[in-house]
Design a protein around this motif. Structure first.
Motif, short mmCIF file in Angstrom:
data_model
loop_
_atom_site.label_atom_id
_atom_site.label_comp_id
_atom_site.label_asym_id
_atom_site.label_seq_id
_atom_site.Cartn_x
_atom_site.Cartn_y
_atom_site.Cartn_z
N ALA A 5 0.83 -1.20 0.00
CA ALA A 5 0.00 0.00 0.00
C ALA A 5 0.87 1.25 0.00
N LEU A 6 0.31 2.34 -0.45
CA LEU A 6 1.00 3.62 -0.43
C LEU A 6 1.20 4.06 1.02
N GLY A 52 -3.57 5.59 8.82
CA GLY A 52 -2.15 5.30 8.86
C GLY A 52 -1.33 5.84 7.71
N HIS A 53 -1.88 6.77 6.94
CA HIS A 53 -1.13 7.36 5.84
C HIS A 53 -0.49 8.67 6.29
N LEU A 54 0.60 9.01 5.65
CA LEU A 54 1.31 10.24 5.97
C LEU A 54 1.35 11.14 4.74
N PHE A 55 1.23 12.45 4.99
CA PHE A 55 1.32 13.46 3.94
C PHE A 55 2.36 14.46 4.38
#
Length: 132
Positions: A5-6, A52-55
């Motif tokens: 996953a990204l 749980g994604h980071l930007f």
């Protein structure tokens, strides 16, 4: 073998203070990290968004500038997932509340999108799959 996953997306910005304020309002949260990267020689500000994604926002001291263009080789846009068109409509109202210009919801056979730009003109989109 399944492709992973990204994990994160990072964009380069020209004014870290202005971009941090803008993205903090958009995400309705402050960054989880805001520091100079000692090994890479750049400043980065990171937000935890979604599941749980980071930007990340990067600022490079030797930045060449030139501005963003989705027509140049490289990044075209970053899209954030909405569950359905109703959620997309709520985001349209939220962008209006924040005073963020956008192109309105555009429906297509593959889904619906709501496009807007950050302070550096980086193309962003909120996207919902087709009903059904």
């Amino acid at each position: 073998m399944t492709f992973p996953a990204l994990a994160h997306v990072a964009v380069t910005v020209t004014d870290p203070e202005a971009s941090t304020a803008w993205y903090s309002a958009l995400f309705d949260a402050g960054p989880v990290l805001d520091e100079d990267e000692t090994t890479g020689g750049f400043h980065h500000t990171v937000y935890a968004i979604g599941d749980g994604h980071l930007f990340g926002l990067h600022t490079h001291p030797d930045g060449a500038g030139g501005g963003f263009s989705e027509r140049a080789t490289g990044l075209d846009h970053v899209a954030f997932a909405c569950a359905d068109r109703a959620e997309l409509e709520r985001w349209q109202a939220r962008l209006d509340e924040l005073g963020i210009a956008h192109g309105g919801i555009v429906d297509a056979h593959y889904g619906s999108g709501l496009s807007f730009r950050d302070p550096d003109g980086i193309a962003l989109e909120l996207f919902a799959p087709p009903a059904g």
